[in-house]
Design an enzyme around this catalytic site. Structure first.
Site, PDB file in Angstrom:
ATOM      1  N   ASP A  18      38.207  51.067  50.529  1.00  0.00           N
ATOM      2  CA  ASP A  18      38.842  49.788  50.245  1.00  0.00           C
ATOM      3  C   ASP A  18      37.797  49.051  49.433  1.00  0.00           C
ATOM      4  O   ASP A  18      36.773  48.609  49.985  1.00  0.00           O
ATOM      5  CB  ASP A  18      39.152  49.022  51.541  1.00  0.00           C
ATOM      6  CG  ASP A  18      39.888  47.731  51.230  1.00  0.00           C
ATOM      7  OD1 ASP A  18      39.435  47.000  50.333  1.00  0.00           O
ATOM      8  OD2 ASP A  18      40.914  47.459  51.869  1.00  0.00           O
ATOM      9  N   HIS A  19      38.007  48.944  48.125  1.00  0.00           N
ATOM     10  CA  HIS A  19      36.886  48.488  47.293  1.00  0.00           C
ATOM     11  C   HIS A  19      36.475  47.052  47.601  1.00  0.00           C
ATOM     12  O   HIS A  19      35.369  46.643  47.267  1.00  0.00           O
ATOM     13  CB  HIS A  19      37.176  48.702  45.801  1.00  0.00           C
ATOM     14  CG  HIS A  19      38.098  47.703  45.187  1.00  0.00           C
ATOM     15  ND1 HIS A  19      39.457  47.767  45.311  1.00  0.00           N
ATOM     16  CD2 HIS A  19      37.859  46.610  44.439  1.00  0.00           C
ATOM     17  CE1 HIS A  19      40.006  46.757  44.661  1.00  0.00           C
ATOM     18  NE2 HIS A  19      39.063  46.033  44.125  1.00  0.00           N
ATOM     19  N   HIS A  66      43.233  45.183  51.584  1.00  0.00           N
ATOM     20  CA  HIS A  66      42.174  44.212  51.274  1.00  0.00           C
ATOM     21  C   HIS A  66      42.232  42.963  52.157  1.00  0.00           C
ATOM     22  O   HIS A  66      41.228  42.532  52.708  1.00  0.00           O
ATOM     23  CB  HIS A  66      42.259  43.762  49.815  1.00  0.00           C
ATOM     24  CG  HIS A  66      42.301  44.893  48.824  1.00  0.00           C
ATOM     25  ND1 HIS A  66      41.605  46.060  49.007  1.00  0.00           N
ATOM     26  CD2 HIS A  66      42.957  45.045  47.645  1.00  0.00           C
ATOM     27  CE1 HIS A  66      41.827  46.875  47.981  1.00  0.00           C
ATOM     28  NE2 HIS A  66      42.650  46.276  47.140  1.00  0.00           N
TER      29      HIS A  66
HETATM   30  C1  BG6 Z   1      43.878  46.943  43.892  1.00  0.00           C
HETATM   31  C2  BG6 Z   1      45.349  46.648  43.762  1.00  0.00           C
HETATM   32  O1  BG6 Z   1      43.617  47.594  45.092  1.00  0.00           O
HETATM   33  O2  BG6 Z   1      43.152  45.726  43.839  1.00  0.00           O
HETATM   34  C3  BG6 Z   1      45.630  45.907  42.480  1.00  0.00           C
HETATM   35  O3  BG6 Z   1      46.063  47.867  43.773  1.00  0.00           O
HETATM   36  C4  BG6 Z   1      44.762  44.672  42.372  1.00  0.00           C
HETATM   37  O4  BG6 Z   1      47.007  45.553  42.382  1.00  0.00           O
HETATM   38  C5  BG6 Z   1      43.306  45.012  42.629  1.00  0.00           C
HETATM   39  O5  BG6 Z   1      44.916  44.143  41.072  1.00  0.00           O
HETATM   40  C6  BG6 Z   1      42.459  43.755  42.709  1.00  0.00           C
HETATM   41  O6  BG6 Z   1      41.119  44.099  42.759  1.00  0.00           O
HETATM   42  P1  BG6 Z   1      39.993  43.098  42.228  1.00  0.00           P
HETATM   43  O7  BG6 Z   1      38.717  43.785  42.542  1.00  0.00           O
HETATM   44  O8  BG6 Z   1      40.226  42.928  40.765  1.00  0.00           O
HETATM   45  O9  BG6 Z   1      40.180  41.824  42.976  1.00  0.00           O
END
Ligand code: BG6
Length: 489
Positions: free
Chosen positions: A178-179, A241
Site C-alpha cells: 500500500d504505497h 489507503h
Molecule cells: C492509487 C489509486 O492507489 O493511488 C489511484 O489507484 C490514486 O486512483 C493513487 O490516484 C493516489 O496516489 P498518490 O500517491 O498520488 O496520492
C-alpha cells in the site's frame, strides 16, 4: 531529506509488467534513485519481463526514457545512470501459457541472492505467475513476492487471491504494497504519536472531538478506464489507503516497530470498526461522480464523457466511521476522497474538544478548538492550531494561529518517493509497512456491507462539478453533527 544510507544485500529484482505504467513511472525511477543513493551491493540485477519481445538494450532504452521522464534532471548522474542501466536485462514471458519461464530461470541462473518478484500486473495474473515460478523451481527460501493492489474486489476474491499465492509463498515472503505506508509523512504519523510524550495522553475520546481524513485528487480517470470503472473510489482508495491511515491514527501503541507488533494493532482497529449496513448507509455514506467542470484552470469533461459510456461508478466517497473500543467510543472518523476535486491534498485532522469554560468575555471573540493537522501531501508538514492573544493594545482579543512545521523548510534535500522506501524494505525483508493477509481481509469485511448496501438500494452516485469539494451531501454528512470539513488549501 537527509538520512543515513545503509546498503542492502545483493538482490535480483524481477519485474512482471516490466514495460508497464507502474514500472515506468515508479519502479525504475525509484530503483535508479537507490542506485544513486549507493544502496546496492554487488551483484544486484534487475530483470524486466512482460509478454512483448524486447532485447536487453531495448529495455535499457525504455528505462533510460522512464528515468529522463520521471526523475528531475538535477538528480540524473551520468555515471550512476550507466551503472544502473548495466544492471538491467529483459526476458519475455507469458504468465498464462508459461512460455519464457525457462528463459527467466536461465537468466537468474543459480544466483543465491535475494529474489524479489514484483507483480506490477493485473491481479488476475497473480496466481498464474506465482504457480509458474514454483513449477519452474524459481522460488528459493530468500525469495519474496510483491503484490500491487487491488488485492481482490471483495472479501471472497481477496481470500481466493491470498490462497492462490499462499500455495506457493509463505506469508513472511508476501509483500502486499500500500504505497501510502511508504510516504514519509505517513511514517511520520507514527513518529509523532510514539516518539513524543505530548500527544498520546490526549489521544482518546476524552479529549478528541473527531478525526477527519481527506485524500483529494485533481486528476480524473487518467488511462485507467477499465480498472477504475469496475472499482470505484470505495474499493480504489478507502479499502486500502484511507483505512490504513485510519489504523495508524487509531491504533494502540505497538510494543515495537516489529512487523507483526504493528500489524496486530492495525488489525484490532479494523476489526473494531462498526459495521455500516443497509440501514446506516444512506446516513453514514455519500457517493458522488464528477460532472464536467474546471480543473487546473481549464475545462474538463465529466466522468461519463471521459469513460465514454454511461456509468454509476463513484469517483467520490465521504463516510462517517466509528470504532467500537474504549479509546474511541463516540469519536467519529470522517473520511472523504475523490477525483477531480478542488485541490490535491491529503491530510489528517485531529480536532480536540473545546475548552470547558471561557474566562474571556464575548469581546475576546470565539475560541476555536485546538486542531492538529498532519499534511501528507503536497507541502508535507504538521500544523498545531492553538489560540493566542492577538498582539497589540485594545484589550484581550483571541486569535487562532498554527504552530507550523513544514518539512520543506525544516529539512534539506529530496523527499524520497514511497516506492524507494518500500522496495528497499522488500529486500531487507521488513514487512512493517506492508499489509498482512488478515488486515486486507478485515478491511474488505468492513467495506463489503457498504458496497452491498449501495448496490441493493441502487444508490445513484450524486453529481458534483469537477473542481469542487464533492456533492453537497458530503458537507451535510458532517454538518448534521455540528462539525465542518477542515478547509484545505
Ligand atoms: C492509487 C489509486 O492507489 O493511488 C489511484 O489507484 C490514486 O486512483 C493513487 O490516484 C493516489 O496516489 P498518490 O500517491 O498520488 O496520492
Amino acid at each position: 531529506m537527509t538520512s543515513q544510507i545503509i546498503p542492502v544485500d545483493p538482490f535480483d529484482f524481477i519485474i512482471f509488467g516490466g514495460t508497464g505504467d507502474l514500472s515506468e513511472r515508479k519502479l525504475l525511477p525509484s530503483l535508479y534513485h537507490r542506485q544513486r543513493g549507493h544502496q546496492f551491493s554487488e551483484p544486484t540485477r534487475i530483470i524486466g519481463t512482460s509478454r512483448s519481445k524486447m532485447t536487453d538494450e531495448e529495455f535499457q532504452d525504455f528505462a533510460r526514457q522512464a528515468i529522463s521522464d520521471h526523475v528531475k534532471p538535477a538528480d540524473i548522474d551520468a555515471a550512476e545512470l550507466k551503472t544502473f542501466l548495466a544492471r538491467l536485462s529483459y526476458v519475455s514471458a507469458d504468465a498464462t501459457t508459461g512460455a519464457g519461464f525457462d528463459q527467466l530461470k536461465t537468466a537468474i541462473g543459480d544466483s543465491e541472492c535475494i529474489r524479489a518478484f514484483y507483480l506490477a500486473v493485473a491481479p488476475a495474473l497473480f496466481g498464474n505467475i506465482s504457480h509458474k515460478l514454483r513449477e519452474n523451481g524459481l522460488i528459493t527460501p530468500s525469495s519474496r513476492i510483491v503484490l500491487e493492489k487491488p488485492i481482490g474486489r471483495d472479501l471472497a476474491s481477496a481470500r481466493e487471491l491470498n490462497d492462490v499465492v499462499g500455495d506457493d509463498f509463505h506469508e513472511s515472503q508476501i509483500f502486499r504494497i500500500d504505497h501510502y505506508l511508504g510516504k514519509e509523512t505517513v511514517q511520520n504519523l507514527m513518529a509523532l504519536r510514539f516518539a513524543n510524550a505530548l500527544y498520546e495522553p490526549l489521544w482518546n475520546s476524552a479529549n478528541v472531538d473527531h478525526v477527519q481524513i481527506t485524500v483529494a485528487e485533481t486528476v480524473g480517470l487518467e488511462d485507467r478506464v477499465t480498472y477504475y470503472d469496475k472499482a470505484g473510489a470505495l474499493r480504489d482508495m478507502v479499502q486500502n489507503h484511507m483505512l490504513q491511515l485510519l489504523c495508524l491514527v487509531a491504533m494502540e501503541a505497538p510494543s515495537s516497530m516489529d512487523a507483526d507488533a504493528v500489524r496486530d494493532e492495525k488489525l484490532k482497529v479494523l476489526r473494531g470498526l462498526k459495521r455500516i449496513n443497509g440501514n446506516d448507509a444512506p446516513k453514514h455514506t455519500v457517493r458522488g461522480q464528477y460532472r464536467a467542470g474546471a480543473s487546473a484552470g481549464g475545462p474538463v469533461k465529466g466522468y461519463v464523457e471521459e469513460f465514454g459510456k454511461n456509468s454509476n461508478t463513484e469517483t467520490f466517497v465521504a463516510l462517517k466511521a466509528e470504532i467500537g473500543n474504549w479509546r474511541w467510543a463516540g469519536v467519529p472518523f470522517y473520511l472523504r476522497t475523490g477525483k477531480r476535486l478542488a485541490t490535491r491534498v491529503s491530510e489528517i485532522v485531529i480536532e480536540f474538544k473545546p475548552i470547558p469554560h471561557s474566562i474571556f468575555g464575548d469581546s475576546a471573540g470565539p475560541i476555536s478548538a485546538n486542531q492538529l493537522v498532519i499534511r501528507l501531501q503536497p507541502d508535507e508538514g504538521v500544523k498545531q492550531f492553538i489560540m493566542i492573544k492577538d498582539p497589540g493594545p485594545g484589550g484581550m482579543r483571541l486569535r487562532q494561529i498554527p504552530l507550523d512545521m513544514s518539512f520543506a523548510q525544516s529539512f534539506d534535500g529530496r523527499a524520497p518517493d514511497a516506492y524507494e522506501r518500500l522496495i528497499m524494505d522488500v529486500i531487507r525483508g521488513n514487512q512493517t509497512l506492508f499489509m498482512r493477509r488478515d488486515e486486507v481481509e478485515a478491511a474488505w469485511k468492513w467495506i463489503d456491507p457498504i458496497q452491498d448496501a449501495w448496490e441493493s438500494a441502487r444508490q445513484e452516485a450524486q453529481a458534483y462539478t469537477a473542481g469542487t469539494w464533492g456533492p453537497s451531501a458530503s458537507i451535510a454528512l458532517i454538518e448534521r453533527d455540528g462539525r465542518t470539513w477542515h478547509e484545505s488549501n
